[in-house]
Design a protein around this motif. Structure first.
Motif, mmCIF file in Angstrom:
data_model
loop_
_atom_site.group_PDB
_atom_site.id
_atom_site.type_symbol
_atom_site.label_atom_id
_atom_site.label_comp_id
_atom_site.label_asym_id
_atom_site.label_seq_id
_atom_site.Cartn_x
_atom_site.Cartn_y
_atom_site.Cartn_z
ATOM 1 N N GLN A 1 0.828 -1.190 0.000
ATOM 2 C CA GLN A 1 0.000 0.000 0.000
ATOM 3 C C GLN A 1 0.867 1.246 0.000
ATOM 4 O OE1 GLN A 1 -3.229 -0.297 -0.627
ATOM 5 N NE2 GLN A 1 -4.326 -0.494 1.329
ATOM 6 N N SER A 30 8.221 -0.578 -3.842
ATOM 7 C CA SER A 30 7.557 -1.303 -4.917
ATOM 8 C C SER A 30 7.148 -0.421 -6.087
ATOM 9 C CB SER A 30 6.313 -2.019 -4.375
ATOM 10 O OG SER A 30 6.671 -2.983 -3.396
ATOM 11 N N TYR A 98 2.494 3.653 -9.886
ATOM 12 C CA TYR A 98 2.374 2.287 -10.382
ATOM 13 C C TYR A 98 3.286 1.400 -9.550
ATOM 14 C CZ TYR A 98 0.707 4.562 -14.723
ATOM 15 O OH TYR A 98 0.047 5.328 -15.657
ATOM 16 N N GLY A 101 3.382 -5.351 -10.359
ATOM 17 C CA GLY A 101 2.147 -6.098 -10.491
ATOM 18 C C GLY A 101 1.003 -5.276 -11.058
ATOM 19 N N SER A 102 1.302 -4.087 -11.565
ATOM 20 C CA SER A 102 0.324 -3.196 -12.202
ATOM 21 C C SER A 102 -0.772 -2.752 -11.240
ATOM 22 C CB SER A 102 -0.283 -3.865 -13.443
ATOM 23 O OG SER A 102 0.705 -4.119 -14.416
ATOM 24 N N ASN A 103 -0.414 -2.507 -10.004
ATOM 25 C CA ASN A 103 -1.340 -1.951 -9.023
ATOM 26 C C ASN A 103 -1.210 -0.436 -9.016
ATOM 27 O OD1 ASN A 103 -2.400 -4.463 -7.918
ATOM 28 N ND2 ASN A 103 -0.343 -4.753 -7.075
ATOM 29 N N PHE A 104 -2.341 0.255 -9.174
ATOM 30 C CA PHE A 104 -2.363 1.714 -9.268
ATOM 31 C C PHE A 104 -2.875 2.337 -7.980
ATOM 32 C CE2 PHE A 104 -3.500 1.130 -14.045
ATOM 33 C CZ PHE A 104 -2.224 0.649 -14.290
ATOM 34 N N TYR A 105 -2.282 3.458 -7.585
ATOM 35 C CA TYR A 105 -2.721 4.226 -6.439
ATOM 36 C C TYR A 105 -2.848 5.682 -6.839
ATOM 37 C CZ TYR A 105 -1.775 0.121 -3.597
ATOM 38 O OH TYR A 105 -1.790 -1.142 -3.061
#
Length: 116
Positions: A1, A30, A98, A101-105
């Motif tokens: 996070q 990350s 980014y 693992g292509s997680n966007f915030y």
């Protein structure tokens, strides 16, 4: 996070300049890329510029020659220097990160208003 906090928005006259800042906290190890997007009511959020961990940048056509993105993904910081601002640049600007693992915030956004 990760958590993202933007600052630097405000009211500026056409032709003026603003510098937007974004600072990330949390799992910044990350982060593989960061960027800026903007959105106006009734339209989809659109990319303004981004920068990856190798320092490679990408700009929307509307931003080329006027805006400059810089930062340090390892530290979770990114800046957007905006010059020669136009009324069409008025929008809420969002910082994006980014992660592996292509997680966007997303940050909460900062309002930029370009007007006399």
């Amino acid at each position: 996070q990760v958590q993202l906090v933007e600052s630097g928005g405000g009211l500026v006259q056409p032709g003026g300049s603003l510098r937007l800042s974004c600072a990330a906290s949390g799992s910044i190890r990350s982060i593989i890329a960061m960027g800026w997007y903007r959105q106006v009511p009734g339209k989809e959020r659109e990319l303004v510029a981004n920068i990856n961990i190798r320092g490679m940048t990408n700009y929307a056509d509307s931003a080329k020659g006027r805006f400059t993105i810089s930062g340090d993904n390892a530290k979770g910081t990114v800046l957007l220097q905006m010059n020669s601002l136009k009324p069409e640049d008025t929008a809420v600007y969002y910082c994006n990160a980014y992660l592996l693992g292509s997680n966007f915030y997303w940050g909460q956004g900062t309002l930029v208003t370009v007007s006399e």
